[in-house]
Design a protein around this motif. Structure first.
Motif, PDB file in Angstrom:
ATOM      1  N   PRO A 176       1.530 -13.462  -4.728  1.00 39.83           N
ATOM      2  CA  PRO A 176       0.226 -13.130  -5.334  1.00 39.83           C
ATOM      3  C   PRO A 176      -0.286 -11.723  -5.017  1.00 39.83           C
ATOM      4  O   PRO A 176      -0.705 -11.013  -5.935  1.00 39.83           O
ATOM      5  N   PRO A 177      -0.240 -11.255  -3.747  1.00 40.69           N
ATOM      6  CA  PRO A 177      -0.749  -9.898  -3.518  1.00 40.69           C
ATOM      7  C   PRO A 177       0.125  -8.807  -4.162  1.00 40.69           C
ATOM      8  O   PRO A 177      -0.391  -7.771  -4.592  1.00 40.69           O
ATOM      9  N   ILE A 178       1.422  -9.059  -4.252  1.00 42.82           N
ATOM     10  CA  ILE A 178       2.296  -8.092  -4.928  1.00 42.82           C
ATOM     11  C   ILE A 178       1.936  -8.034  -6.406  1.00 42.82           C
ATOM     12  O   ILE A 178       1.766  -6.952  -6.981  1.00 42.82           O
ATOM     13  N   ALA A 179       1.804  -9.196  -7.023  1.00 44.46           N
ATOM     14  CA  ALA A 179       1.461  -9.255  -8.446  1.00 44.46           C
ATOM     15  C   ALA A 179       0.119  -8.565  -8.707  1.00 44.46           C
ATOM     16  O   ALA A 179      -0.005  -7.770  -9.650  1.00 44.46           O
ATOM     17  N   LYS A 180      -0.873  -8.863  -7.870  1.00 39.84           N
ATOM     18  CA  LYS A 180      -2.203  -8.275  -8.063  1.00 39.84           C
ATOM     19  C   LYS A 180      -2.158  -6.750  -7.941  1.00 39.84           C
ATOM     20  O   LYS A 180      -2.741  -6.043  -8.766  1.00 39.84           O
ATOM     21  N   ALA A 181      -1.459  -6.245  -6.936  1.00 44.33           N
ATOM     22  CA  ALA A 181      -1.405  -4.800  -6.712  1.00 44.33           C
ATOM     23  C   ALA A 181      -0.724  -4.062  -7.859  1.00 44.33           C
ATOM     24  O   ALA A 181      -1.057  -2.905  -8.151  1.00 44.33           O
ATOM     25  N   LEU A 182       0.206  -4.725  -8.530  1.00 42.52           N
ATOM     26  CA  LEU A 182       0.958  -4.077  -9.606  1.00 42.52           C
ATOM     27  C   LEU A 182       0.478  -4.486 -10.991  1.00 42.52           C
ATOM     28  O   LEU A 182       1.079  -4.115 -12.000  1.00 42.52           O
ATOM     29  N   ASN A 183      -0.593  -5.284 -11.032  1.00 44.23           N
ATOM     30  CA  ASN A 183      -1.130  -5.780 -12.296  1.00 44.23           C
ATOM     31  C   ASN A 183      -0.066  -6.535 -13.092  1.00 44.23           C
ATOM     32  O   ASN A 183       0.105  -6.332 -14.295  1.00 44.23           O
ATOM     33  N   LEU A 184       0.659  -7.399 -12.391  1.00 47.32           N
ATOM     34  CA  LEU A 184       1.680  -8.249 -12.998  1.00 47.32           C
ATOM     35  C   LEU A 184       1.281  -9.698 -12.799  1.00 47.32           C
ATOM     36  O   LEU A 184       0.453 -10.008 -11.933  1.00 47.32           O
ATOM     37  N   SER A 185       1.890 -10.577 -13.557  1.00 44.55           N
ATOM     38  CA  SER A 185       1.659 -12.000 -13.310  1.00 44.55           C
ATOM     39  C   SER A 185       2.552 -12.452 -12.157  1.00 44.55           C
ATOM     40  O   SER A 185       3.576 -11.816 -11.860  1.00 44.55           O
ATOM     41  N   ARG A 186       2.174 -13.540 -11.542  1.00 49.19           N
ATOM     42  CA  ARG A 186       3.024 -14.116 -10.484  1.00 49.19           C
ATOM     43  C   ARG A 186       4.382 -14.492 -11.055  1.00 49.19           C
ATOM     44  O   ARG A 186       5.407 -14.355 -10.389  1.00 49.19           O
ATOM     45  N   ALA A 187       4.392 -14.967 -12.292  1.00 53.27           N
ATOM     46  CA  ALA A 187       5.649 -15.357 -12.946  1.00 53.27           C
ATOM     47  C   ALA A 187       6.584 -14.161 -13.097  1.00 53.27           C
ATOM     48  O   ALA A 187       7.796 -14.285 -12.928  1.00 53.27           O
ATOM     49  N   ASN A 220       0.820  -1.210   0.000  1.00 51.43           N
ATOM     50  CA  ASN A 220       0.000   0.000   0.000  1.00 51.43           C
ATOM     51  C   ASN A 220       0.856   1.264   0.000  1.00 51.43           C
ATOM     52  O   ASN A 220       0.512   2.244  -0.659  1.00 51.43           O
ATOM     53  N   ALA A 221       1.967   1.219   0.714  1.00 53.75           N
ATOM     54  CA  ALA A 221       2.823   2.403   0.805  1.00 53.75           C
ATOM     55  C   ALA A 221       3.609   2.670  -0.483  1.00 53.75           C
ATOM     56  O   ALA A 221       3.930   3.818  -0.775  1.00 53.75           O
ATOM     57  N   LEU A 222       3.898   1.614  -1.251  1.00 56.00           N
ATOM     58  CA  LEU A 222       4.814   1.779  -2.382  1.00 56.00           C
ATOM     59  C   LEU A 222       4.221   1.499  -3.761  1.00 56.00           C
ATOM     60  O   LEU A 222       4.870   1.787  -4.772  1.00 56.00           O
ATOM     61  N   LYS A 223       3.017   0.972  -3.838  1.00 55.70           N
ATOM     62  CA  LYS A 223       2.478   0.502  -5.121  1.00 55.70           C
ATOM     63  C   LYS A 223       2.304   1.591  -6.170  1.00 55.70           C
ATOM     64  O   LYS A 223       2.306   1.303  -7.365  1.00 55.70           O
ATOM     65  N   ASP A 224       2.178   2.830  -5.777  1.00 56.67           N
ATOM     66  CA  ASP A 224       1.955   3.907  -6.743  1.00 56.67           C
ATOM     67  C   ASP A 224       3.247   4.580  -7.206  1.00 56.67           C
ATOM     68  O   ASP A 224       3.194   5.491  -8.028  1.00 56.67           O
ATOM     69  N   LYS A 225       4.364   4.133  -6.692  1.00 60.47           N
ATOM     70  CA  LYS A 225       5.647   4.685  -7.139  1.00 60.47           C
ATOM     71  C   LYS A 225       5.974   4.141  -8.529  1.00 60.47           C
ATOM     72  O   LYS A 225       5.646   2.994  -8.831  1.00 60.47           O
ATOM     73  N   PRO A 226       6.657   4.933  -9.352  1.00 63.18           N
ATOM     74  CA  PRO A 226       7.117   4.371 -10.630  1.00 63.18           C
ATOM     75  C   PRO A 226       8.108   3.239 -10.359  1.00 63.18           C
ATOM     76  O   PRO A 226       8.950   3.345  -9.472  1.00 63.18           O
ATOM     77  N   GLY A 227       7.968   2.141 -11.088  1.00 64.99           N
ATOM     78  CA  GLY A 227       8.871   1.004 -10.878  1.00 64.99           C
ATOM     79  C   GLY A 227       8.745   0.431  -9.485  1.00 64.99           C
ATOM     80  O   GLY A 227       9.739   0.105  -8.832  1.00 64.99           O
ATOM     81  N   ALA A 228       7.529   0.273  -9.008  1.00 62.70           N
ATOM     82  CA  ALA A 228       7.265  -0.093  -7.613  1.00 62.70           C
ATOM     83  C   ALA A 228       7.702  -1.502  -7.226  1.00 62.70           C
ATOM     84  O   ALA A 228       7.889  -1.781  -6.039  1.00 62.70           O
ATOM     85  N   LEU A 229       7.883  -2.386  -8.189  1.00 64.47           N
ATOM     86  CA  LEU A 229       8.169  -3.780  -7.825  1.00 64.47           C
ATOM     87  C   LEU A 229       9.433  -3.909  -6.991  1.00 64.47           C
ATOM     88  O   LEU A 229       9.414  -4.543  -5.924  1.00 64.47           O
TER      89      LEU A 229
END
Length: 158
Positions: A45-56, A16-25
């Motif tokens: 899974p929650p990281i992938a979902k928050a950033l609209n990325l795949s788990r892979a 929540n604190a970092l997901k909106d930063k550019p290059g947040a992963l």
């Protein structure tokens, strides 16, 4: 709250604190590892979902960077220098001794949870090669005997 619940809560706070930063992963992965000591599999899974990325994609970044761990670290982390200066002064032989003594490879932790072994590519102690770092203490001119003494001392303190 259970340990798993605390970990999930911590991961969600970091997301929540970092997901909106550019290059947040990468900042999120560093934040999780800094907070927990590693990146738990169930945090992917929650990281992938928050950033609209795949788990892979998330897993690929974790496995690409040697810094990131997917298992809890040991009580003590040993970093062995693998840079050119240390290589020229016997770090390969030291590395073989350390791996044999601990019965683990790089990026692994001893079964008793006491020691994790990680490679590093310069500790800035080139004049005293080969070098290693255990937790925050840097050692120079490391021989197999010096390593054994340091490890034995840590085992006695535990």
């Amino acid at each position: 709250m259970t340990e798993t619940g605390i970990m999930q809560s911590t991961v969600q706070e970091i997301i929540n604190a970092l997901k909106d930063k550019p290059g947040a992963l990468l900042p999120i992965l560093h934040g999780v590892q800094d907070a927990l000591g590693y990146i738990p599999e169930d945090s992917i899974p929650p990281i992938a979902k928050a950033l609209n990325l795949s788990r892979a994609e998330v897993h690929g970044v974790i496995s690409f960077y040697h810094y990131f761990r997917k298992t809890p670290p040991g009580q003590h982390t040993i970093h062995l220098c693998r840079a050119e200066s240390c290589q020229s002064r016997g770090s390969k032989q030291l590395q073989n001794h350390v791996k044999s003594k601990l019965a683990i490879g790089f990026h692994e932790t001893t079964p008793d949870g006491k020691f994790s072994l990680e490679p590093v590519y310069c500790l800035g102690n080139c004049a005293c090669s080969p070098a290693m770092q255990i937790d925050r203490e840097i050692y120079g001119r490391v021989s197999p005997e010096l390593f054994d003494n340091a490890i034995n001392e840590l085992r006695e303190l535990s």
